[in-house]
Structure formats: C-alpha cells, structure tokens
Design a protein around this motif. Sequence first.
Motif, PDB file in Angstrom:
ATOM      1  N   ARG A  96       0.842  -1.199   0.000  1.00 38.39           N
ATOM      2  CA  ARG A  96       0.000   0.000   0.000  1.00 38.39           C
ATOM      3  C   ARG A  96       0.874   1.246   0.000  1.00 38.39           C
ATOM      4  N   PRO A  97       1.510   1.593  -1.086  1.00 34.39           N
ATOM      5  CA  PRO A  97       2.402   2.749  -1.116  1.00 34.39           C
ATOM      6  C   PRO A  97       1.635   4.049  -0.971  1.00 34.39           C
ATOM      7  N   ASN A  98       2.230   4.948  -0.223  1.00 37.21           N
ATOM      8  CA  ASN A  98       1.704   6.303  -0.051  1.00 37.21           C
ATOM      9  C   ASN A  98       0.234   6.347   0.379  1.00 37.21           C
ATOM     10  N   PRO A  99      -0.213   5.569   1.376  1.00 36.13           N
ATOM     11  CA  PRO A  99      -1.600   5.685   1.826  1.00 36.13           C
ATOM     12  C   PRO A  99      -1.786   6.979   2.576  1.00 36.13           C
ATOM     13  N   LEU A 100      -3.001   7.521   2.528  1.00 30.59           N
ATOM     14  CA  LEU A 100      -3.282   8.749   3.265  1.00 30.59           C
ATOM     15  C   LEU A 100      -3.321   8.489   4.756  1.00 30.59           C
ATOM     16  N   TRP A 101      -3.697   7.311   5.129  1.00 28.23           N
ATOM     17  CA  TRP A 101      -3.871   7.024   6.552  1.00 28.23           C
ATOM     18  C   TRP A 101      -3.578   5.556   6.818  1.00 28.23           C
ATOM     19  N   THR A 102      -2.849   5.240   7.831  1.00 25.37           N
ATOM     20  CA  THR A 102      -2.671   3.858   8.247  1.00 25.37           C
ATOM     21  C   THR A 102      -2.782   3.788   9.750  1.00 25.37           C
ATOM     22  N   LEU A 103      -3.410   2.736  10.205  1.00 21.24           N
ATOM     23  CA  LEU A 103      -3.588   2.552  11.637  1.00 21.24           C
ATOM     24  C   LEU A 103      -2.259   2.276  12.322  1.00 21.24           C
ATOM     25  N   GLY A 104      -1.329   1.635  11.593  1.00 22.80           N
ATOM     26  CA  GLY A 104      -0.038   1.292  12.189  1.00 22.80           C
ATOM     27  C   GLY A 104       0.753   2.510  12.622  1.00 22.80           C
ATOM     28  N   ARG A 120       0.043  12.682   5.307  1.00 22.16           N
ATOM     29  CA  ARG A 120      -0.264  11.518   6.148  1.00 22.16           C
ATOM     30  C   ARG A 120       0.321  11.679   7.537  1.00 22.16           C
ATOM     31  N   LEU A 121       1.550  12.149   7.619  1.00 19.34           N
ATOM     32  CA  LEU A 121       2.190  12.325   8.919  1.00 19.34           C
ATOM     33  C   LEU A 121       1.489  13.423   9.726  1.00 19.34           C
ATOM     34  N   LEU A 122       1.115  14.514   9.069  1.00 26.39           N
ATOM     35  CA  LEU A 122       0.442  15.608   9.771  1.00 26.39           C
ATOM     36  C   LEU A 122      -0.915  15.153  10.310  1.00 26.39           C
ATOM     37  N   LEU A 123      -1.657  14.400   9.496  1.00 26.45           N
ATOM     38  CA  LEU A 123      -2.938  13.880   9.953  1.00 26.45           C
ATOM     39  C   LEU A 123      -2.758  12.930  11.139  1.00 26.45           C
ATOM     40  N   THR A 124      -1.705  12.130  11.077  1.00 29.42           N
ATOM     41  CA  THR A 124      -1.432  11.203  12.171  1.00 29.42           C
ATOM     42  C   THR A 124      -1.096  11.951  13.450  1.00 29.42           C
TER      43      THR A 124
END
Length: 295
Positions: free
Chosen positions: A15-23, A133-137
């Motif tokens: 899953r390259p470059n996903p917007l969001w991952t639970l991990g 993705r990092l900012l959202l996390t």
Amino acid sequence: MSRADVAVLDAPAARPNPLWTLGLFRSELAVTLRRWRTLALLGVLAAVPVLIGIAVRIETQGDGQGGGDGGGGPAFIAQITNNGLFLVFTALAATLPFFLPMAVGVVAGDAIAGEANAGTLRYLLVAPAGRTRLLLTKYATTMAFCLLATLVVAASALAVGALLFPLGDLTTISGTRISFTEGLGRALLIALVVAASLTGTAALGLFVSTLTNSGIAAMATTVGLLITVQIMDQIPQLHALQPYFFSHYWLSFADLMRDPVYWDDLVKNLELQALYVAVFGSAAWARFGTKDITA
C-alpha cells in the motif's frame, strides 16, 4: 527498535503512499503516551479532582453544612456534598480553563517541532509516509490525547466522588430530578463535549509546531497564546471579538445539565472549534508542505 524502523515497518509495500494507516497512528500514540512529560501531565490532571474533593470534604466537616454557597468556586461545587457525581462536572469546569488546554498545547506544540529538534522528522517521512499523512497522524494522536486527558479527569473525579460523598439521583440546573444512570450518561456526554472543545486548541498548537524546530519554543508559544486569549476573553472592551475566541463557549457544557438541554451555546462552541480546526489545520498543512526538513 528506533522510531525510524517503526515508521518503515508501519508502511507496507503493498500500500504505497496511503493517506492514513492505523499502524503509524498506533506507533505515534504509543510514543506519546510513553513520554514522562505526558505521564506527568496526566498525573496532574488526575490529581485536580482529588484536591477538590478533599477540600470540599474538609470544609464540610469544618462547618457541618452542605458545601457552602459555591460562589467562589467552579460550577456545581455547592452540590458535591449532596451527590459525588457533581465532582465530575466541577473537576471538568476547574481544569478546562487552564490545565486541560495547557496539556493539549504541550502535546500539540511538540508534535512536529519536537521531531525536528530530535532529528527524527526526516526519517518519519522516509517510508513512504508523506507529509499530509504524517500531519494527519500527528493531529489524530493529539486528539486521542484530548479524549484521554478529559476521561482521566472525569474518571478520577467519579472515583473520588464515590469514595467521599453519596451517590444517587441528582437535581439538574433546571431543578428537575434525574436518575443516577441518566446523570452518569450526561457526565460521559459532557466529557466528550469538553474533549471536542479542545480540537481548536490542538489545531492551533499543531500549526505553531510547524513554524519552528524547537519543541520547547512551540510548547511555550502555544501555552502563551492560550493564556493571552483567555485574558482577552475577560476584557469588556473586547466584547465584539470575544464570541470568536476559541475559549469563549468552553463552559457551555453546563447546559447539558439543564432539562431540557439548552443547545444554542453548545452548537456555537462546536461550530467555532470546527472553524479553528479548518483554518489552523489548513495553515499547518500549507506550512508543513513547504517546510525544509533537511535543516
């Protein structure tokens, strides 16, 4: 295992470059909650209801009355000796103006700036995290802390209230009686509203965190802004601006203890927080998207 290794493992090649991952969220949340600073903040928040409960208990034993008129304390304090559940409402009213937003400001202010200062920010973007993705996390982690911090205050207050005072049916602000079960449900709803009231603060702190590479500077600036805004919210000459301050409707959660519930200020509070999230969240995204992480 280093945080860089965790970031790599949390980004599977399928899953390259996903917007969001639970991990990645789990990793960030675990790192945040393992910090001594975070644990100390939660400890202070848990201690506030203990101090309020003991103080009310001592005062009651000293004068033999039901907690005084409460004129000099937080909302609901006069009702604590009649029902320990009111300690939950009192503790949230006492911590919301300063302790809770300060704790959230510290966590949010350190979110990006702390990584930059430690030299780990570039590694978090390696695999393939992406800045959005990092900012959202980071924001989701801060929001999880908002909820956790609020529930810590509420749970501590409920435990202390049950130990020191009677529990049972309670009287609302409107003078009607509701069952203890319904009162407990309203207490949980109030805790959720208080957590939601901190979303604007979290967005503001995250934006400040993208402006500097010093975690201490970002935390101090965020907390300083919180204090400044609340001081301005008490100046009568600024009454035209005060409805737009993020803290103006914070204590509207008391309207959940009316029967029927008075929703006007509650809705205004949630709308105002959503506006702050949109404005400062967008500003943080725009700033972080152009931030030089190699410096």
